[in-house]
Design an enzyme around this catalytic site. Structure first.
Site, mmCIF file in Angstrom:
data_model
loop_
_atom_site.group_PDB
_atom_site.id
_atom_site.type_symbol
_atom_site.label_atom_id
_atom_site.label_comp_id
_atom_site.label_asym_id
_atom_site.label_seq_id
_atom_site.Cartn_x
_atom_site.Cartn_y
_atom_site.Cartn_z
ATOM 1 N N HIS A 74 -17.428 1.632 -6.728
ATOM 2 C CA HIS A 74 -17.067 0.142 -6.379
ATOM 3 C C HIS A 74 -15.615 0.000 -6.362
ATOM 4 C CE1 HIS A 74 -21.282 -1.533 -6.748
ATOM 5 N NE2 HIS A 74 -21.154 -0.598 -6.081
ATOM 6 N N TYR A 203 -20.778 -11.760 -10.058
ATOM 7 C CA TYR A 203 -20.632 -12.501 -11.354
ATOM 8 C C TYR A 203 -20.765 -13.962 -11.134
ATOM 9 C CZ TYR A 203 -19.609 -8.134 -14.172
ATOM 10 O OH TYR A 203 -19.552 -6.980 -14.491
ATOM 11 N N PRO A 295 -21.732 -7.900 -22.984
ATOM 12 C CA PRO A 295 -21.789 -7.086 -21.927
ATOM 13 C C PRO A 295 -21.173 -7.660 -20.735
ATOM 14 C CG PRO A 295 -24.015 -7.856 -22.164
ATOM 15 C CD PRO A 295 -23.251 -8.291 -23.350
ATOM 16 N N LYS A 299 -18.005 -3.210 -21.101
ATOM 17 C CA LYS A 299 -16.906 -2.251 -21.742
ATOM 18 C C LYS A 299 -17.666 -1.479 -22.874
ATOM 19 C CE LYS A 299 -13.362 -3.304 -19.752
ATOM 20 N NZ LYS A 299 -13.536 -2.288 -18.602
ATOM 21 N N TYR A 387 -10.903 -5.067 -16.373
ATOM 22 C CA TYR A 387 -12.095 -4.543 -15.762
ATOM 23 C C TYR A 387 -12.372 -3.075 -15.466
ATOM 24 C CZ TYR A 387 -16.917 -4.932 -13.815
ATOM 25 O OH TYR A 387 -18.155 -4.808 -13.561
HETATM 26 P P1 RFL Z 1 -26.104 3.863 -28.987
HETATM 27 O O1 RFL Z 1 -26.329 4.278 -27.637
HETATM 28 O O2 RFL Z 1 -26.627 2.410 -29.327
HETATM 29 O O3 RFL Z 1 -26.417 4.991 -29.541
HETATM 30 C C1 RFL Z 1 -26.678 5.276 -31.066
HETATM 31 C C2 RFL Z 1 -27.856 6.358 -31.180
HETATM 32 O O4 RFL Z 1 -27.800 6.461 -32.668
HETATM 33 C C3 RFL Z 1 -29.353 6.662 -32.903
HETATM 34 N N1 RFL Z 1 -29.396 6.317 -34.337
HETATM 35 C C4 RFL Z 1 -29.576 7.395 -35.485
HETATM 36 N N2 RFL Z 1 -29.722 8.460 -35.392
HETATM 37 C C5 RFL Z 1 -30.082 9.222 -36.437
HETATM 38 N N3 RFL Z 1 -30.102 8.566 -37.542
HETATM 39 C C6 RFL Z 1 -29.822 7.324 -37.706
HETATM 40 N N4 RFL Z 1 -30.328 6.703 -39.219
HETATM 41 C C7 RFL Z 1 -29.581 6.408 -36.369
HETATM 42 N N5 RFL Z 1 -29.472 5.326 -36.229
HETATM 43 C C8 RFL Z 1 -29.319 5.174 -34.962
HETATM 44 C C9 RFL Z 1 -29.771 5.865 -31.997
HETATM 45 O O5 RFL Z 1 -31.229 6.113 -31.989
HETATM 46 C C10 RFL Z 1 -29.133 6.019 -30.592
HETATM 47 O O6 RFL Z 1 -29.660 7.006 -29.919
HETATM 48 O O7 RFL Z 1 -24.539 3.584 -29.236
HETATM 49 P P2 RFL Z 1 -23.251 4.643 -28.439
HETATM 50 O O8 RFL Z 1 -23.499 6.008 -28.236
HETATM 51 O O9 RFL Z 1 -22.192 4.115 -29.349
HETATM 52 O O10 RFL Z 1 -23.214 3.889 -27.021
HETATM 53 C C11 RFL Z 1 -22.803 2.685 -26.986
HETATM 54 C C12 RFL Z 1 -23.437 2.021 -25.588
HETATM 55 O O11 RFL Z 1 -24.900 2.307 -25.762
HETATM 56 C C13 RFL Z 1 -23.444 0.456 -25.604
HETATM 57 O O12 RFL Z 1 -21.949 0.098 -26.026
HETATM 58 C C14 RFL Z 1 -23.696 -0.144 -24.531
HETATM 59 O O13 RFL Z 1 -25.066 0.428 -24.098
HETATM 60 C C15 RFL Z 1 -23.931 -1.553 -24.640
HETATM 61 N N6 RFL Z 1 -24.870 -2.226 -23.783
HETATM 62 C C16 RFL Z 1 -24.390 -2.677 -22.585
HETATM 63 N N7 RFL Z 1 -23.235 -2.563 -22.157
HETATM 64 C C17 RFL Z 1 -22.789 -2.620 -21.026
HETATM 65 O O14 RFL Z 1 -21.680 -2.453 -20.739
HETATM 66 N N8 RFL Z 1 -23.591 -3.395 -20.130
HETATM 67 C C18 RFL Z 1 -25.002 -3.559 -20.401
HETATM 68 O O15 RFL Z 1 -25.741 -4.071 -19.389
HETATM 69 C C19 RFL Z 1 -25.469 -3.065 -21.601
HETATM 70 N N9 RFL Z 1 -26.776 -3.323 -21.918
HETATM 71 C C20 RFL Z 1 -26.186 -2.638 -24.236
HETATM 72 C C21 RFL Z 1 -27.094 -3.074 -23.128
HETATM 73 C C22 RFL Z 1 -26.652 -2.248 -25.333
HETATM 74 C C23 RFL Z 1 -27.787 -2.647 -25.961
HETATM 75 N N10 RFL Z 1 -28.225 -2.465 -27.237
HETATM 76 C C24 RFL Z 1 -27.421 -1.787 -28.334
HETATM 77 C C25 RFL Z 1 -28.694 -3.684 -28.117
HETATM 78 C C26 RFL Z 1 -28.333 -3.519 -23.793
HETATM 79 C C27 RFL Z 1 -28.822 -3.180 -25.133
HETATM 80 C C28 RFL Z 1 -30.266 -3.411 -25.547
HETATM 81 C C1 PHB Z 2 -25.328 -3.289 -15.604
HETATM 82 O O1 PHB Z 2 -25.402 -2.763 -14.406
HETATM 83 O O2 PHB Z 2 -26.138 -3.223 -16.154
HETATM 84 C C2 PHB Z 2 -24.099 -3.965 -15.952
HETATM 85 C C3 PHB Z 2 -23.042 -4.352 -15.136
HETATM 86 C C4 PHB Z 2 -22.178 -4.928 -15.570
HETATM 87 C C5 PHB Z 2 -22.077 -5.812 -16.616
HETATM 88 C C6 PHB Z 2 -22.966 -5.477 -17.411
HETATM 89 C C7 PHB Z 2 -24.133 -4.845 -17.009
HETATM 90 O O3 PHB Z 2 -20.954 -6.636 -16.818
#
Ligand code: RFL
Ligand code: PHB
Length: 393
Positions: A74, A203, A295, A299, A387
Site C-alpha cells: 500500500h 480512516y 491501534p 504501531k 505511519y
Molecule cells: P502478544 O501478541 O500479546 O504476545 C504475547 C504472548 O505471550 C503469551 N503469554 C504467556 N506465555 C507464557 N506464560 C505466560 N505467563 C504468558 N502470558 C502471556 C500470550 O499468550 C501471547 O501469545 O504481544 P507481542 O508479541 O508483544 O506482540 C504485540 C502485538 O500483538 C500487538 O501490539 C498488536 O496486536 C496490538 N493490536 C493491534 N495492533 C494494531 O496495530 N492493529 C490492530 O488492529 C490491533 N488489534 C491488538 C489488536 C492487540 C490486542 N490485544 C493485545 C488485546 C487486538 C487485540 C485484541
Molecule cells: C487492521 O487491519 O487490523 C488494522 C489496520 C490499521 C490500523 C489498525 C488495524 O490502524
C-alpha cells in the site's frame, strides 16, 4: 525440553517469535515458552499493517517468503471527514517508503513454522508462573507444562508475554514506572467475507464517531467502528453494523460500501501504556509487555518487531564479545522510539474519534487539523513519516 538455555523467551507472539528467529540465526540458543496452544496463537485476530522496517527485518531473517508473495503493498491511506476524502501518498512524502498489509495471524504462522522446521525449542501450553533471580547472572523461569512444574535456567530472560505478562513482575515495583491512558471508547472490529470496497485503508472522522476500513486479502475485509466502552458485540445485528459503517464512511459522490457475511466480531478497549525501564538486570522486556498503543496508528505490531530486532542485536553483541554495551543501551534507545509511536497513536486516536460529550469546540479543532493535513504537504508528511515508519534507532 532443555532445563538450561542462553535466552528464555516468554511468550510466543510476534515479539517472542521474531526474537527467537533472530537469535537462532545468530547462533544463540533460546527456548520459547507460550501459555496458549498453537491453534489459538495462530488464529488470534489482531493487527494488519507492516512498516517497511518490519518487512526488511523479516526478509533479512528469511521469514518473508509468503509475505512477499501474498502481502498487499500500500502506497497510502485515505482520511475522510466532512463527507470528503483526502489521500496521503507515502512514497512521495517519505522518500519512497510504503507499508504492507499482512495479517498478524499469518506472520505468527510463518514464524512458528520456521522455528519448528529448525527443530528449535518452542513449547505451547507452557504457562510461566514466575521469574526469579532477575538481579543474578542466572535468572530462572518457572513454568507449568502438562500438569508438571518445571524450571528453565537462563543467562537472560526476554519478557515477550504481552500486556498481562508475568515477567515484568520479576522487576521490583519500586524500580518500574508505568505511564498509562485509557480512552473513553473502544473499537468494534469485524471480519467479513467481502472484497474490500477500497484499494487502500480509509480512516473516517464522522459526527457519529470513527470508522476504519482495512482488509486481510482481496476477498476479506476488516472493519472497525468506534463504540462506547463496555459494548456487547453480540448486541448488534449484522445489518446494524453495516448501516453504521455506511453512515460513517459516507462521502459525496459515487462510493459504495459492499456488504457480506460477518465471520468474526470483537470489542477492543483502547489504551496507551509504557513501562520504564525495559531492562532490569538480566530481564528484558519487548513488545506489548513493555508498551501498549491504541491501534489507530497501526504501531503495536511494528514496535514489537523493532524491539525484537534491537534486542537480538544486543544479545548477539554480548554472545560474541561479552560486552553489555548494547544491552545497557537497549531500554533508552527503544523508549525513544516507543514514545514517538505513543505520541503518533494518541494523535491519530484523538484527532479521529469523538469523545463522549465532546464539545463543538473540540470537534472544530479536529476538523481544522484534518484540513491542515489536506492543505499542507508538511503536515501530510508528518503523518506519512510516522505511519510508514521511522528508521530504527
Ligand atoms: P502478544 O501478541 O500479546 O504476545 C504475547 C504472548 O505471550 C503469551 N503469554 C504467556 N506465555 C507464557 N506464560 C505466560 N505467563 C504468558 N502470558 C502471556 C500470550 O499468550 C501471547 O501469545 O504481544 P507481542 O508479541 O508483544 O506482540 C504485540 C502485538 O500483538 C500487538 O501490539 C498488536 O496486536 C496490538 N493490536 C493491534 N495492533 C494494531 O496495530 N492493529 C490492530 O488492529 C490491533 N488489534 C491488538 C489488536 C492487540 C490486542 N490485544 C493485545 C488485546 C487486538 C487485540 C485484541
Ligand atoms: C487492521 O487491519 O487490523 C488494522 C489496520 C490499521 C490500523 C489498525 C488495524 O490502524
Amino acid at each position: 525440553m532443555p532445563s538450561r538455555t542462553t535466552v528464555g523467551v516468554v511468550g510466543g507472539g510476534p515479539a517472542g517469535l521474531l526474537l527467537a528467529r533472530l537469535l537462532h540465526q545468530a547462533g544463540i540458543d533460546c527456548v520459547v515458552l507460550e501459555s496458549r496452544d498453537r491453534g489459538y496463537v495462530e488464529q488470534r485476530q489482531r493487527a494488519g499493517i507492516l512498516e517497511q522496517g518490519t518487512v526488511d527485518a523479516l526478509r533479512a531473517c528469511g521469514a518473508a517468503e509468503r509475505l512477499d508473495a501474498e502481502g498487499l503493498v500500500h502506497d497510502g491511506i485515505e482520511l475522510r471527514w466532512n463527507r470528503r476524502g483526502h489521500r496521503i501518498d507515502f512514497p512521495s512524502l517519505t522518500g519512497g517508503r510504503r507499508v504492507r498489509v499482512y495479517a498478524q495471524t499469518e506472520l505468527v504462522k510463518d514464524l512458528i513454522a520456521l522455528r519448528l522446521a529448525d527443530g528449535a525449542p518452542l513449547l505451547f501450553d507452557a504457562r510461566v508462573t514466575a521469574v526469579t533471580g532477575a538481579d543474578t547472572d542466572r535468572p530462572v523461569v518457572h513454568y507449568t507444562h502438562q500438569g508438571a512444574e518445571r524450571s528453565l535456567h537462563c543467562d537472560f530472560v526476554a519478557g515477550c508475554d504481552g500486556f498481562h505478562g508475568v515477567v515484568r513482575t520479576a522487576i521490583p515495583a519500586e524500580e518500574l514506572r508505568t505511564f498509562e491512558r485509557v480512552y473513553p471508547y473502544s473499537w468494534f472490529g469485524v471480519l467479513a467475507d467481502v472484497p474490500p470496497s477500497c484499494d487502500e485503508l480509509i480512516y473516517a472522522h464522522s459526527p457519529r464517531g470513527f470508522a476504519l476500513h482495512s482488509m486481510r486479502s482481496p476477498a476479506v475485509s476488516r472493519l472497525y467502528l468506534q463504540v462506547p466502552n463496555g459494548t456487547d458485540p453480540a448486541a448488534w445485528t449484522d445489518g446494524q453494523i453495516w448501516d453504521e459503517l455506511e453512515a460513517r464512511f459516507a462521502v459525496d459522490g459515487g462510493w459504495r460500501l459492499a456488504r457480506g457475511p460477518i465471520t468474526q466480531r470483537a470489542v477492543l478497549p483502547l489504551r496507551s501504556a509504557v513501562t520504564e525501564p525495559m531492562r532490569w538486570g538480566r530481564v528484558l522486556l519487548a513488545g506489548d509487555a513493555a508498551h501498549i498503543v491504541p491501534p489507530t496508528g497501526a504501531k503495536g505490531l511494528n514496535l514489537a518487531a523493532s524491539d525484537a530486532v534491537v534486542l537480538a542485536r544486543a544479545l548477539a553483541q554480548w554472545a560474541a564479545t561479552g560486552t553489555t554495551a548494547a544491552l545497557d543501551a537497549y531500554s533508552d534507545a527503544r523508549l525513544q522510539a516507543v514514545w514517538r509511536a505513543e505520541h503518533f497513536s494518541w494523535f491519530m486516536t484523538t484527532t479521529l474519534h469523538s469523545a463522549p460529550g465532546q464539545s463543538p469546540f473540540d470537534t472544530r479543532l479536529q476538523l481544522s487539523q484534518l484540513d491542515r493535513i489536506a492543505a499542507s504537504p508538511h503536515a501530510a508528511a508528518e503523518l506519512a513519516e510516522n505511519y510508514a515508519g521511522l528508521p530504527l534507532v
